[in-house]
Design a protein around this motif. Structure first.
Motif, PDB file in Angstrom:
ATOM      1  N   PRO A 104       0.856  -1.197   0.000  1.00  0.00           N
ATOM      2  CA  PRO A 104       0.000   0.000   0.000  1.00  0.00           C
ATOM      3  C   PRO A 104       0.891   1.247   0.000  1.00  0.00           C
ATOM      4  O   PRO A 104       1.724   1.416   0.893  1.00  0.00           O
ATOM      5  CB  PRO A 104      -0.789  -0.123   1.318  1.00  0.00           C
ATOM      6  N   HIS A 105       0.715   2.094  -0.996  1.00  0.00           N
ATOM      7  CA  HIS A 105       1.607   3.247  -1.140  1.00  0.00           C
ATOM      8  C   HIS A 105       0.945   4.544  -0.669  1.00  0.00           C
ATOM      9  O   HIS A 105      -0.267   4.720  -0.833  1.00  0.00           O
ATOM     10  CB  HIS A 105       2.020   3.412  -2.610  1.00  0.00           C
ATOM     11  N   ALA A 106       1.752   5.414  -0.134  1.00  0.00           N
ATOM     12  CA  ALA A 106       1.277   6.731   0.289  1.00  0.00           C
ATOM     13  C   ALA A 106       1.496   7.710  -0.857  1.00  0.00           C
ATOM     14  O   ALA A 106       2.623   8.110  -1.128  1.00  0.00           O
ATOM     15  CB  ALA A 106       2.034   7.180   1.540  1.00  0.00           C
ATOM     16  N   GLY A 107       0.424   8.068  -1.540  1.00  0.00           N
ATOM     17  CA  GLY A 107       0.525   9.033  -2.633  1.00  0.00           C
ATOM     18  C   GLY A 107       0.027  10.382  -2.161  1.00  0.00           C
ATOM     19  O   GLY A 107       0.753  11.151  -1.547  1.00  0.00           O
ATOM     20  N   CYS A 108      -1.245  10.642  -2.426  1.00  0.00           N
ATOM     21  CA  CYS A 108      -1.813  11.949  -2.058  1.00  0.00           C
ATOM     22  C   CYS A 108      -2.107  12.057  -0.566  1.00  0.00           C
ATOM     23  O   CYS A 108      -2.122  13.138  -0.004  1.00  0.00           O
ATOM     24  CB  CYS A 108      -3.105  12.162  -2.845  1.00  0.00           C
ATOM     25  N   GLU A 109      -2.418  10.925   0.043  1.00  0.00           N
ATOM     26  CA  GLU A 109      -2.806  10.852   1.463  1.00  0.00           C
ATOM     27  C   GLU A 109      -4.057  11.661   1.788  1.00  0.00           C
ATOM     28  O   GLU A 109      -4.242  12.082   2.917  1.00  0.00           O
ATOM     29  CB  GLU A 109      -1.638  11.234   2.383  1.00  0.00           C
ATOM     30  N   HIS A 110      -4.891  11.883   0.783  1.00  0.00           N
ATOM     31  CA  HIS A 110      -6.212  12.447   1.084  1.00  0.00           C
ATOM     32  C   HIS A 110      -7.305  11.882   0.172  1.00  0.00           C
ATOM     33  O   HIS A 110      -8.273  12.566  -0.154  1.00  0.00           O
ATOM     34  CB  HIS A 110      -6.199  13.982   1.120  1.00  0.00           C
ATOM     35  N   GLY A 111      -7.143  10.623  -0.211  1.00  0.00           N
ATOM     36  CA  GLY A 111      -8.256   9.925  -0.838  1.00  0.00           C
ATOM     37  C   GLY A 111      -8.436  10.128  -2.324  1.00  0.00           C
ATOM     38  O   GLY A 111      -9.462   9.730  -2.875  1.00  0.00           O
ATOM     39  N   VAL A 112      -7.453  10.701  -2.999  1.00  0.00           N
ATOM     40  CA  VAL A 112      -7.652  11.033  -4.407  1.00  0.00           C
ATOM     41  C   VAL A 112      -6.975  10.054  -5.371  1.00  0.00           C
ATOM     42  O   VAL A 112      -7.545   9.691  -6.396  1.00  0.00           O
ATOM     43  CB  VAL A 112      -7.136  12.469  -4.689  1.00  0.00           C
ATOM     44  N   CYS A 113      -5.786   9.572  -5.050  1.00  0.00           N
ATOM     45  CA  CYS A 113      -4.981   8.870  -6.063  1.00  0.00           C
ATOM     46  C   CYS A 113      -5.205   7.362  -6.121  1.00  0.00           C
ATOM     47  O   CYS A 113      -4.932   6.729  -7.132  1.00  0.00           O
ATOM     48  CB  CYS A 113      -3.501   9.159  -5.845  1.00  0.00           C
ATOM     49  N   GLY A 114      -5.636   6.747  -5.049  1.00  0.00           N
ATOM     50  CA  GLY A 114      -5.887   5.303  -5.036  1.00  0.00           C
ATOM     51  C   GLY A 114      -4.661   4.445  -4.781  1.00  0.00           C
ATOM     52  O   GLY A 114      -4.768   3.214  -4.750  1.00  0.00           O
ATOM     53  N   ALA A 115      -3.496   5.054  -4.586  1.00  0.00           N
ATOM     54  CA  ALA A 115      -2.274   4.259  -4.404  1.00  0.00           C
ATOM     55  C   ALA A 115      -2.283   3.441  -3.105  1.00  0.00           C
ATOM     56  O   ALA A 115      -1.585   2.437  -2.996  1.00  0.00           O
ATOM     57  CB  ALA A 115      -1.050   5.178  -4.416  1.00  0.00           C
ATOM     58  N   CYS A 116      -3.088   3.855  -2.143  1.00  0.00           N
ATOM     59  CA  CYS A 116      -3.122   3.188  -0.838  1.00  0.00           C
ATOM     60  C   CYS A 116      -4.222   2.135  -0.748  1.00  0.00           C
ATOM     61  O   CYS A 116      -4.463   1.596   0.329  1.00  0.00           O
ATOM     62  CB  CYS A 116      -3.346   4.235   0.243  1.00  0.00           C
ATOM     63  N   THR A 117      -4.882   1.859  -1.866  1.00  0.00           N
ATOM     64  CA  THR A 117      -6.067   0.986  -1.849  1.00  0.00           C
ATOM     65  C   THR A 117      -5.742  -0.416  -1.334  1.00  0.00           C
ATOM     66  O   THR A 117      -4.757  -1.036  -1.742  1.00  0.00           O
ATOM     67  CB  THR A 117      -6.646   0.871  -3.273  1.00  0.00           C
ATOM     68  N   SER A 150      -6.763   3.262   2.380  1.00  0.00           N
ATOM     69  CA  SER A 150      -6.214   3.083   3.728  1.00  0.00           C
ATOM     70  C   SER A 150      -5.654   4.369   4.305  1.00  0.00           C
ATOM     71  O   SER A 150      -5.322   4.428   5.493  1.00  0.00           O
ATOM     72  CB  SER A 150      -5.153   1.974   3.733  1.00  0.00           C
ATOM     73  N   CYS A 151      -5.572   5.421   3.470  1.00  0.00           N
ATOM     74  CA  CYS A 151      -5.130   6.720   3.997  1.00  0.00           C
ATOM     75  C   CYS A 151      -6.282   7.496   4.609  1.00  0.00           C
ATOM     76  O   CYS A 151      -6.080   8.562   5.176  1.00  0.00           O
ATOM     77  CB  CYS A 151      -4.470   7.566   2.902  1.00  0.00           C
ATOM     78  N   LEU A 152      -7.494   6.974   4.458  1.00  0.00           N
ATOM     79  CA  LEU A 152      -8.664   7.713   4.944  1.00  0.00           C
ATOM     80  C   LEU A 152      -9.294   7.072   6.172  1.00  0.00           C
ATOM     81  O   LEU A 152     -10.396   7.454   6.547  1.00  0.00           O
ATOM     82  CB  LEU A 152      -9.726   7.822   3.832  1.00  0.00           C
TER      83      LEU A 152
HETATM   84  S1  FES Z   1      -2.709   7.872  -0.765  1.00  0.00           S
HETATM   85 FE1  FES Z   1      -3.909   8.700  -2.395  1.00  0.00          FE
HETATM   86  S2  FES Z   1      -5.899   7.912  -2.023  1.00  0.00           S
HETATM   87 FE2  FES Z   1      -4.746   7.261  -0.318  1.00  0.00          FE
END
Ligand code: FES
Ligand code: FES
Length: 166
Positions: free
Chosen positions: A41-54, A64-66
């Motif tokens: 699970p990757h930390a991209g935007c960390e506010h629910g936009v990019c999907g990298a943490c899915t 998972s960042c939300l």
């Molecule tokens: S890190 Fe981008 S949606 Fe979670």
């Protein structure tokens, strides 16, 4: 300043039950990465936009960042590390490789877990369906075409596997 509250709880991740002792305020993303050592699970935007943490929680995609780690107690979490079975890559993973559907790979775990949920519910999707399903997952590298091709090919293989009773 008051020290952050530390709590202990159990998490089931990729079929393994873990006991976690960590800050109550810690995000599920950070619990997975920092406490359980799962780098998928990757930390991209960390506010629910990019999907990298899915990841999947009880079979459904979550960002998972939300959410906090404690919110996943009593749930089944699946990360990309748990998708291959007995050392054999899932058809989605194989087709991502065949179709060169990743470059840096940052978006790939989230893409594959999103596609896994999607194909479970839409076993015979159109290209438009796939593009729609992946529209919440951002990729900075591939231009998306190869990812869509990989998901369509994996869907075909999974259908054939079901027909063959595999
Ligand atoms: S890190 Fe981008 S949606 Fe979670
Ligand atoms: S492969 Fe690099 S962000 Fe998608």
């Amino acid at each position: 300043m008051k020290a952050p509250e530390v709590v202990t709880y159990a998490l089931t991740v990729n079929g393994i039950r873990h006991r976690v002792q960590t800050e109550a305020r810690k995000l599920l993303l950070d619990v997975l990465r920092e406490d359980l050592g799962l780098a998928g699970p990757h930390a991209g935007c960390e506010h629910g936009v990019c999907g990298a943490c899915t990841v999947l929680m009880n079979g459904r995609t979550v960002r998972s960042c939300l959410m906090f780690g404690v919110q996943a107690v009593d749930s089944r979490i699946l990360t990309i590390e748990g998708v291959a079975k007995d050392g054999v890559l899932h058809p989605l993973q194989q087709e991502f490789s065949v179709h060169h559907a990743l470059q840096c790979g940052f978006c790939t775990p989230g893409m594959i877990l999103t596609a896994l949920e999607f194909l479970g519910e839409h076993p015979d999707p159109t290209e438009v369906d796939v593009r729609d399903a992946l529209s919440g997952n951002l990729c900075r590298c591939t231009g998306y075409d190869s990812i869509v091709d990989a998901v369509l090919a994996a869907g075909r293989r999974m259908r054939e596997g079901r027909k063959a009773g595999v």
